[in-house]
Design a protein around this motif. Structure first.
Motif, PDB file in Angstrom:
ATOM      1  N   GLN A  23       2.780   2.112  -3.292  1.00 58.64           N
ATOM      2  CA  GLN A  23       1.955   2.804  -4.281  1.00 58.64           C
ATOM      3  C   GLN A  23       1.701   4.256  -3.868  1.00 58.64           C
ATOM      4  O   GLN A  23       1.709   5.158  -4.707  1.00 58.64           O
ATOM      5  CB  GLN A  23       0.624   2.069  -4.460  1.00 58.64           C
ATOM      6  CG  GLN A  23       0.779   0.678  -5.051  1.00 58.64           C
ATOM      7  CD  GLN A  23      -0.545  -0.049  -5.171  1.00 58.64           C
ATOM      8  OE1 GLN A  23      -1.578   0.457  -4.732  1.00 58.64           O
ATOM      9  NE2 GLN A  23      -0.525  -1.232  -5.760  1.00 58.64           N
ATOM     10  N   ARG A  24       1.498   4.474  -2.576  1.00 54.70           N
ATOM     11  CA  ARG A  24       1.178   5.819  -2.098  1.00 54.70           C
ATOM     12  C   ARG A  24       2.402   6.733  -2.137  1.00 54.70           C
ATOM     13  O   ARG A  24       2.301   7.914  -2.527  1.00 54.70           O
ATOM     14  CB  ARG A  24       0.627   5.741  -0.679  1.00 54.70           C
ATOM     15  CG  ARG A  24       0.280   7.091  -0.065  1.00 54.70           C
ATOM     16  CD  ARG A  24      -0.197   6.936   1.369  1.00 54.70           C
ATOM     17  NE  ARG A  24      -1.391   6.091   1.485  1.00 54.70           N
ATOM     18  CZ  ARG A  24      -1.964   5.784   2.640  1.00 54.70           C
ATOM     19  NH1 ARG A  24      -1.429   6.240   3.783  1.00 54.70           N
ATOM     20  NH2 ARG A  24      -3.040   5.029   2.678  1.00 54.70           N
ATOM     21  N   THR A  63       0.829  -1.214   0.000  1.00 56.94           N
ATOM     22  CA  THR A  63       0.000   0.000   0.000  1.00 56.94           C
ATOM     23  C   THR A  63       0.857   1.254   0.000  1.00 56.94           C
ATOM     24  O   THR A  63       0.625   2.198  -0.780  1.00 56.94           O
ATOM     25  CB  THR A  63      -0.934   0.007   1.226  1.00 56.94           C
ATOM     26  OG1 THR A  63      -1.750  -1.163   1.209  1.00 56.94           O
ATOM     27  CG2 THR A  63      -1.816   1.243   1.230  1.00 56.94           C
ATOM     28  N   TYR A  84       2.109   3.805   9.768  1.00 59.11           N
ATOM     29  CA  TYR A  84       0.896   3.369   9.072  1.00 59.11           C
ATOM     30  C   TYR A  84       0.126   2.345   9.913  1.00 59.11           C
ATOM     31  O   TYR A  84      -1.102   2.380   9.979  1.00 59.11           O
ATOM     32  CB  TYR A  84       1.274   2.762   7.718  1.00 59.11           C
ATOM     33  CG  TYR A  84       0.098   2.272   6.908  1.00 59.11           C
ATOM     34  CD1 TYR A  84      -0.703   3.154   6.192  1.00 59.11           C
ATOM     35  CD2 TYR A  84      -0.203   0.908   6.854  1.00 59.11           C
ATOM     36  CE1 TYR A  84      -1.789   2.703   5.443  1.00 59.11           C
ATOM     37  CE2 TYR A  84      -1.275   0.445   6.110  1.00 59.11           C
ATOM     38  CZ  TYR A  84      -2.066   1.344   5.408  1.00 59.11           C
ATOM     39  OH  TYR A  84      -3.143   0.887   4.674  1.00 59.11           O
TER      40      TYR A  84
END
Length: 265
Positions: A134-135, A131, A148
C-alpha cells in the motif's frame, strides 16, 4: 430446588445460579436450554479449557487461538453432557476439548515443524508485505521488507520459504503448460524413486560380500539360495555331513549380516 427458569430479574437469575451445585445446574440445563445456565456452566469450568490449552504451548499456534478453540470445545462438551450417566464432567469434557484442539492443529497448524522464531517472523513478513504494498504502490522487494522489519534479507527469505510448509500443496494442483492444451499437475513434476536403484544396490552389496567368501562358501551359497538344493544334496556333492553344511550356512549368513551392518552405519 428453585426453578431458575421462572426468575425474571437478571440479577436474581445470576444470584440464583451461583447458589446451585454443578449437578443442579446440569439438571436445570437438561430441562431448559437457557443461555444464562450455559454461561454459568462455562464460567465454572473454563479452567479446564485453560489447563488443556497450556499443554499445547509453543507448538506452532498462538495460545490465544488455542484457548478460543478449547473454550468452544468446552461449550460442545456442556451441550453433550448427560448428568444421568454418572460421569464427572471434567472426565467427559477433557477428550472433547483435546479433540477440538487437535482438529484445529490439523486444519491450521504448520505441516512441518518450524522454529517458533521463524514462525513469528513469517507472520511479520506477511503483514509487512501488505503494509509496504500500500505504501509503495507495488509489490515490495525482499530488501524493502528487510529494511522495514530491521532484519537481514536472508532472514526474510528464510521466513518466506518456511511459510510454504504451513499448508501442504495438493498433488492435484495444476499449472499452465505454456500454451499446451493440457495443464500439468504437481504430481507430474515430482520425481519418484527408480525401483532399479534398489536392485543395483542389492547386486553391488552381494558382489562385494561374496568376494570375502572362499570357493566352498560360494558354492554352498549358490546351491542353497539360488539353485534351491537341499542341505543333503550339497553335502553329498562336497562329501561332507549335512551338519557341516548347516554350520557353513550360519557362518555365511553371519558374514552378510556384518557387512550389512557396516553399510547401515
Amino acid at each position: 430446588m428453585k426453578n431458575v427458569a421462572k426468575a425474571t430479574d437478571n440479577n436474581e437469575i445470576v444470584q440464583s445460579l451461583k447458589k446451585l451445585s454443578d449437578k443442579e445446574l446440569f439438571l436445570e440445563y437438561s430441562n431448559a436450554k437457557s443461555i444464562d445456565l450455559r454461561n454459568e456452566l462455562v464460567s465454572r469450568h473454563l479452567y479446564i479449557a485453560e489447563i488443556l490449552s497450556k499443554k499445547f504451548l509453543n507448538k506452532g499456534i498462538d495460545y490465544e487461538d488455542i484457548y478460543q478453540v478449547a473454550s468452544l470445545g468446552l461449550i460442545y462438551a456442556i451441550e453433550r453432557f448427560d448428568i444421568s450417566k454418572g460421569f464427572e464432567f471434567s472426565s467427559f469434557a477433557t477428550p472433547t476439548i483435546i479433540g477440538e484442539i487437535k482438529k484445529h492443529f490439523r486444519d491450521k497448524g504448520w505441516s512441518i515443524r518450524v522454529p517458533r522464531r521463524i514462525q513469528e517472523l513469517s507472520k511479520k513478513v506477511n503483514t509487512a508485505k501488505n503494509t509496504l504494498h500500500q505504501r509503495l504502490q507495488r509489490s515490495p522487494l525482499v530488501k524493502d521488507i528487510a529494511e522495514y522489519l530491521e532484519c537481514t534479507e536472508d532472514e526474510v527469505i528464510e521466513a518466506m520459504e518456511a511459510s510454504q510448509v504451513y499448508t501442504p500443496k495438493s498433488l492435484d494442483i495444476t499449472y499452465d503448460n505454456d500454451g499446451e492444451d493440457k495443464d500439468i499437475q504437481l504430481m507430474d513434476l515430482i520425481g519418484e524413486m527408480d525401483k532399479s536403484f534398489d536392485a543395483i544396490e542389492n547386486r553391488d552389496f552381494l558382489q562385494k560380500t561374496m568376494e570375502k567368501l572362499n570357493e566352498v562358501e560360494i558354492k554352498v551359497l549358490k546351491d542353497r539360495f539360488f539353485n534351491h538344493k537341499t542341505q543333503m544334496q550339497v553335502a553329498e556333492e562336497l562329501q561332507v555331513s549335512q551338519m557341516t553344511i548347516s554350520r557353513m550356512e550360519k557362518k555365511i549368513v553371519e558374514k552378510f549380516r556384518k557387512e550389512l551392518n557396516k553399510t547401515i552405519e
